[in-house]
Structures are given as structure tokens and as C-alpha cells.
Design a protein around this motif. Structure first.
Motif, mmCIF file in Angstrom:
data_model
loop_
_atom_site.group_PDB
_atom_site.id
_atom_site.type_symbol
_atom_site.label_atom_id
_atom_site.label_comp_id
_atom_site.label_asym_id
_atom_site.label_seq_id
_atom_site.Cartn_x
_atom_site.Cartn_y
_atom_site.Cartn_z
ATOM 1 N N GLU A 53 19.364 23.178 -13.886
ATOM 2 C CA GLU A 53 19.167 24.354 -13.038
ATOM 3 C C GLU A 53 17.993 25.201 -13.519
ATOM 4 O O GLU A 53 17.240 25.735 -12.701
ATOM 5 N N ASN A 81 14.590 26.197 -11.504
ATOM 6 C CA ASN A 81 14.389 27.622 -11.235
ATOM 7 C C ASN A 81 14.018 28.325 -12.537
ATOM 8 O O ASN A 81 14.867 28.922 -13.200
ATOM 9 N N ILE A 135 27.166 27.688 -15.493
ATOM 10 C CA ILE A 135 27.288 26.846 -14.298
ATOM 11 C C ILE A 135 28.761 26.856 -13.900
ATOM 12 O O ILE A 135 29.624 26.443 -14.671
ATOM 13 N N LEU A 179 15.293 31.472 -14.421
ATOM 14 C CA LEU A 179 16.552 31.539 -15.181
ATOM 15 C C LEU A 179 16.325 31.470 -16.691
ATOM 16 O O LEU A 179 17.191 31.846 -17.474
ATOM 17 N N VAL A 239 25.558 30.117 -11.633
ATOM 18 C CA VAL A 239 24.922 29.175 -10.703
ATOM 19 C C VAL A 239 25.959 28.125 -10.316
ATOM 20 O O VAL A 239 26.619 27.550 -11.186
ATOM 21 N N ARG A 240 26.083 27.885 -9.019
ATOM 22 C CA ARG A 240 27.035 26.870 -8.548
ATOM 23 C C ARG A 240 26.564 25.475 -8.930
ATOM 24 O O ARG A 240 25.368 25.189 -8.828
ATOM 25 N N VAL A 252 22.941 31.933 -18.658
ATOM 26 C CA VAL A 252 23.309 31.212 -17.435
ATOM 27 C C VAL A 252 24.624 30.453 -17.636
ATOM 28 O O VAL A 252 24.825 29.801 -18.666
#
Ligand code: DCP
Ligand code: MG
Ligand code: MG
Length: 352
Positions: free
Chosen positions: A20, A24, A34, A27, A73-74, A32
């Protein structure tokens, strides 16, 4: 005497979170996690978040308590599957003896690999480089003469690490390893060991084989060997694999049916992703595994028809309802047909 093997254990760094971050860059440098969503649990976190004590399998609300600025974050499984396929492609360029442990992790037996004059350390270095070139992701490698020591080594310099533990002169290093590094020593066994004054491999070494058997039953002889850095387990290639499963140990015991179903979906999702590398195998059965808070475990199995999540949910429902008690682990798996006649490549279209 132990055979002279060269084993690499490779594991990607904060895998889902790193993918991720790659996609992106905003980030980067932020904490972060997930996860989120209806399951309410984290798959993993990046290293910034880990400084706050945020880790995989932690309920999201707890993670947010520890780190209110956590960016959630999904998970996007397709991306992790794609990255995983590229990683395993690289592994197979060095040896056929690859044993995948999860989407981001494998053992490689490179004893016969002729590259780099058969230097396992240089082979591991090239694997790291190739994976980075093709995926933009870093991983960590441990190099040693058996699985146990290779796996421990891969953790020693994480992230983006490479650590080699050769066959000579490392007795003191081995003595310093904590017992929790041994596969099969979970929280419960570690606690029991602590009560006996055993914290490190060195502590274990002071016990005789007989004493270890008295305290730990059939696990005793393995503990005797592992604590001395001895491990005869072979790297099992994908073709030798009899089953494939994914398990999840919870952060806390759970009895809520909805939450448990959520975890089941998660393990089946990861299992399905891992099965993509086994498309040539025929499945015999599917099964669900439950471990209760008292560590008793049970599996329920049925002949394979499809990998439909409803089939797994149905198995789970049947077994869970027999004894509605809190669980500490849920797992899902498939068993393969060992008989080559069942290999999918040989199934011809039906005539007539
Ligand atoms: N995973 C998960 N649920 C868990 C543990 C892991 O969904 N309880 C997923 C997310 C991880 C991936 O599997 O990114 C790989 O697991 P690892 O244990 O290798 O952990 P990471 O790669 O995230 O971190 P590390 O750098 O410690 O290897
Ligand atoms: Mg990892
Ligand atoms: Mg891993």
C-alpha cells in the motif's frame, strides 16, 4: 550427523502495508494499519505504527487507542496476490525446492543451486535484488544450514535484512535465542518454560532429553535438538504438499459468532489466494479447524466440491454449534489428492 544443506528463509517486510505504501507514497512515514471494515481487526501494520505497539491481529479499536493518528487502509488482496506471484517466480529461478508458508514467505533449499559458486548468501542477495526490481518491495532473508536457523536469521536484520548463520562458531549466538523462536512454542508453552527457568535456547540445553520429555511430552526430543540448532526437517516442495491451510490466532479469545465468521472469511480469502499457485493439483477435501481457549482443537472436513465461502461457513457453523465456547484460533484448508491420476492436467474432457 546433519546433512550439509543450504537453506534460505525469505519473508517480505510488513507485506500488505508495504504494498500500500508503494502504491501511495503519501503513506510513507505515517503510521499505517491494514484492516478496518466489518472484521474490525488489523492484518498488519507498518514499522512506524509498530513503534506504538500496533500489530497484526489486533482489534482496530485497540490499535486506535494506542495510536490515534493511525491511517487505516482496507486490504486489497488482488495486489498482494500479484506481488506474491512475482516473488515466488523469483524463488523458482534459483531452485525447484520452494516451500511456501504464506503469501509473503518461503523456505528455499539452494544446496544444489550453482549460481554464485553455490554461495547461499550471494544467492539470497540476488533474490532480494530481483524481488525489489520486479515489485519495488523489500524482504528479509535468513541463510543457514537448516530451516530453524534460517527462519530465526531472517528476523534478525528485518526490515530489508540479510543474515547468515554458518555451521561453525555460533554456539553462543544459538544459546542466546529466545525459546519463542521455536515453531510450536506458543504463549502457553513459553509460560510453562518460564516457570521452569527456561527463557533461552541455552537454558533448554541444560535439560536432558529425558527431563524435556517429562515436562513437554512428545515435543521434548525436538526441543532437545532445536535448542542445539539441530533440525532435520526437509524443505517440502509444492508437489509433495499434502494439504494447504491458513490459520489465524486471535488477539483475544472470541465467542461472538459474527466476528468468528469474519475471521473465517479472512483465512479462506488468503487460502484461496495461496491456492492459485497450486492450480495443477486436485483437491480431495476442504476443512475448517477450531482451537478452543483451553487449547483443545477439532477439525471438520467434507469432500471437495468448490471453494465457495458458504461451504466453509457451513462446516464452521456445524462444528461451532456442537460446543459454543470461546475460540483462540480458526483455520481453513484443503487436502490434495496424492494420486497423480487425479492431477488436473490429466483430466480429459468427457466424451459422449
Ligand atoms: N497477516 C494477516 N493476519 C495475521 C498475520 C499476517 O492477515 N494475523 C498478513 C498480513 C501480513 C502478511 O500476512 O502483511 C505477512 O505476514 P507476516 O507475519 O510476514 O508479517 P508482515 O510481512 O506484515 O511483517 P514482517 O515485516 O514482520 O514480516
Ligand atoms: Mg512478512
Ligand atoms: Mg510472513
Amino acid at each position: 550427523m546433519e546433512l550439509k544443506r543450504k537453506i534460505i528463509h525469505f519473508d517480505m517486510d510488513y507485506f500488505y502495508a508495504q504494498v500500500e505504501e508503494r502504491d501511495n507514497p503519501a503513506l510513507k512515514n505515517l503510521p499505517v494499519g491494514i484492516g478496518g471494515g466489518k472484521r474490525g481487526v488489523l492484518c498488519t501494520s507498518n514499522y512506524v505504527a509498530r513503534k506504538y505497539g500496533v500489530k497484526s491481529a489486533m482489534p482496530t479499536f485497540m490499535a486506535l487507542n494506542k495510536c490515534p493518528d493511525l491511517v487505516l487502509v482496507r486490504p486489497n488482496f488482488q495486489k498482494y496476490k500479484d506481488a506474491s506471484a512475482k516473488i515466488f517466480e523469483v524463488f523458482h529461478e534459483f531452485t525447484d525446492k520452494v516451500e511456501g508458508l504464506s503469501l509473503d514467505e518461503a523456505y528455499l533449499d539452494v544446496t544444489e543451486c550453482s549460481k554464485h559458486n553455490n554461495s547461499a548468501t550471494l544467492i539470497a542477495k540476488e533474490i532480494k535484488q530481483k524481488i525489489f526490481e520486479r515489485t519495488g518491495l523489500t524482504g528479509s532473508a535468513g541463510v543457514s544450514y537448516n530451516k530453524l536457523l534460517a527462519k530465526i536469521s531472517s528476523d534478525l536484520n528485518k526490515p530489508n535484512g540479510l543474515f547468515t548463520l554458518g555451521p561453525h562458531g555460533h554456539d553462543e549466538v544459538i544459546k542466546s535465542f529466545p525459546v519463542t523462536k521455536i515453531w510450536g512454542v506458543g504463549a502457553k508453552t513459553a509460560k510453562k518454560m518460564k516457570s521452569l527457568g527456561i527463557v533461552s535456547f541455552g537454558d533448554l540445553q541444560t535439560f536432558s532429553k529425558l527431563e524435556l520429555e517429562e515436562h513437554f511430552g512428545s515435543f521434548g526430543p525436538s526441543l532437545y535438538l532445536y535448542s542445539r540448532g539441530i533440525d532435520f526437517r526437509e524443505v517440502k516442495t509444492e508437489r509433495e504438499r499434502k494439504s494447504l491451510s491458513v490459520e489465524n490466532t486471535f488477539f483475544e479469545d472470541i465467542d461472538d459468532y459474527q466476528r468468528l465468521e469474519g475471521y473465517l472469511e479472512k483465512v479462506v480469502e488468503e487460502m484461496t489466494a495461496r491456492l492459485e499457485r497450486h492450480k495443477d493439483r486436485a483437491f480431495k477435501t476442504i476443512y475448517v479447524k477450531l482451537k478452543h481457549s483451553d487449547f483443545t482443537q477439532t477439525t471438520i472436513e467434507e469432500p471437495y466440491e468448490s471453494l465457495d465461502i458458504e461451504k466453509f461457513k457451513n462446516l464452521f457453523r456445524r462444528r461451532f454449534n456442537e460446543r459454543r465456547a470461546p475460540l483462540r484460533l480458526i483455520g481453513a484448508g484443503v487436502k490434495f489428492h496424492s494420486d497423480a491420476r487425479f492431477s488436473k492436467q490429466l483430466i480429459l474432457p468427457c466424451c459422449g
